[in-house]
Scaffold this motif. Sequence first.
Motif, mmCIF file in Angstrom:
data_model
loop_
_atom_site.group_PDB
_atom_site.id
_atom_site.type_symbol
_atom_site.label_atom_id
_atom_site.label_comp_id
_atom_site.label_asym_id
_atom_site.label_seq_id
_atom_site.Cartn_x
_atom_site.Cartn_y
_atom_site.Cartn_z
ATOM 1 N N TYR A 179 30.692 30.975 34.030
ATOM 2 C CA TYR A 179 31.325 31.934 33.490
ATOM 3 C C TYR A 179 31.938 31.815 31.922
ATOM 4 N N GLY A 190 44.173 33.288 39.767
ATOM 5 C CA GLY A 190 42.433 33.384 38.887
ATOM 6 C C GLY A 190 42.942 32.473 37.880
ATOM 7 N N ASP A 205 41.676 33.398 48.744
ATOM 8 C CA ASP A 205 40.974 34.276 47.849
ATOM 9 C C ASP A 205 42.424 35.202 47.992
ATOM 10 N N LEU A 206 43.046 36.040 47.357
ATOM 11 C CA LEU A 206 43.724 36.065 47.185
ATOM 12 C C LEU A 206 44.211 37.521 47.484
ATOM 13 N N ASP A 225 42.617 30.254 42.748
ATOM 14 C CA ASP A 225 42.000 30.900 43.129
ATOM 15 C C ASP A 225 40.639 30.378 44.209
HETATM 16 C C1 LIG Z 1 37.787 36.611 34.747
HETATM 17 S S1 LIG Z 1 38.467 35.475 35.995
HETATM 18 C C2 LIG Z 1 39.636 34.689 34.669
HETATM 19 C C3 LIG Z 1 39.792 33.667 34.911
HETATM 20 C C4 LIG Z 1 41.668 33.295 34.002
HETATM 21 N N1 LIG Z 1 42.231 34.149 33.945
HETATM 22 C C5 LIG Z 1 40.658 32.628 32.334
HETATM 23 O O1 LIG Z 1 42.083 33.221 31.325
HETATM 24 O O2 LIG Z 1 40.211 32.258 31.994
HETATM 25 C C6 LIG Z 1 38.436 35.708 37.165
HETATM 26 C C7 LIG Z 1 39.353 34.417 37.952
HETATM 27 O O3 LIG Z 1 39.828 34.903 39.364
HETATM 28 C C8 LIG Z 1 39.741 34.398 40.111
HETATM 29 N N2 LIG Z 1 39.425 35.352 41.658
HETATM 30 C C9 LIG Z 1 38.864 36.554 41.596
HETATM 31 N N3 LIG Z 1 38.556 37.028 42.910
HETATM 32 C C10 LIG Z 1 39.643 35.706 43.130
HETATM 33 C C11 LIG Z 1 40.186 36.581 44.062
HETATM 34 N N4 LIG Z 1 39.968 37.458 45.609
HETATM 35 N N5 LIG Z 1 41.064 35.290 45.279
HETATM 36 C C12 LIG Z 1 41.665 34.250 44.324
HETATM 37 N N6 LIG Z 1 41.161 34.826 43.046
HETATM 38 C C13 LIG Z 1 39.840 35.592 42.964
HETATM 39 C C14 LIG Z 1 37.615 34.236 39.962
HETATM 40 O O4 LIG Z 1 37.236 33.315 40.641
HETATM 41 C C15 LIG Z 1 37.909 33.889 38.851
HETATM 42 O O5 LIG Z 1 38.326 32.040 38.088
#
Ligand SMILES: C[S@@+](CC[C@H](N)C(=O)[O-])C[C@H]1O[C@@H](n2cnc3c(N)ncnc32)[C@H](O)[C@@H]1O
Length: 208
Positions: free
Chosen positions: A13, A48, A95-96, A70
């Motif tokens: 990532y 996240g 999981d949100l 997260d």
């Molecule tokens: C695109 S990344 C953004 C990361 C962070 N905000 C940054 O500035 O680098 C999305 C993040 O949201 C988390 N995520 C995605 N879907 C999610 C969910 N349903 N519940 C909780 N976290 C989630 C992923 O695991 C990931 O770490």
Amino acid sequence: MANPWLQIPLADYEGHMQSAGVEQLAVLSRLFGEVLHLCKPASVAILGVAGGNGLEHIDSSVTGRIAGVDLNPEYLAIARERFSHLQGLELHCVDLSISRLRLAPLELVHAALVFEHAGVGLCLENALSLVAPGGVFSVILQLPSEISQGVAASPFASIQLLKPNFALIDVAWFRQTIAARGFVLSQEATHSLAGGKSFWAGCFARDL
Ligand SMILES: C[S@@+](CC[C@H](N)C(=O)[O-])C[C@H]1O[C@@H](n2cnc3c(N)ncnc32)[C@H](O)[C@@H]1O
């Protein structure tokens, strides 16, 4: 089916987000730093939070409670290791889009590039319900681009697993939806990125 984020190592990532033509990790960190500087919150939630990108901007003399959320427990373990020095850091594996968060409200709730993956159902409800009266909801959304795909190509093939669950959020719809919930847009800006994409960043204030 398991959430695709559970199949992506944090190194993939972060490598993807730093790769030539993507270059979003540093921008996300800087934008979070700017919101912290603006709001000076005593408490902040990062939805996240991944490996804690941007947490280096927390000033512990200002912000004493930091709640990172997260769904990926491995990301949270790395964030915990990287930021073990941060007083008041709590990390929640949730999981949100599936579970309701049960946390005491916080002065600033920051969600960057989360709704594109988690949707705007329960995830958005969770975000709004976390904002304390008088607090701020800070959001970063990816804008549509004619020259770049939603999930960009990079040497990190695993990232392409995210494509089926990725959907851009319409900013006009988002503004209206949040306003209808009693939040007032206090600032917004568009940020152009390498590779032709851009982000919309908005802050919404909640009434006291
Ligand atoms: C695109 S990344 C953004 C990361 C962070 N905000 C940054 O500035 O680098 C999305 C993040 O949201 C988390 N995520 C995605 N879907 C999610 C969910 N349903 N519940 C909780 N976290 C989630 C992923 O695991 C990931 O770490």
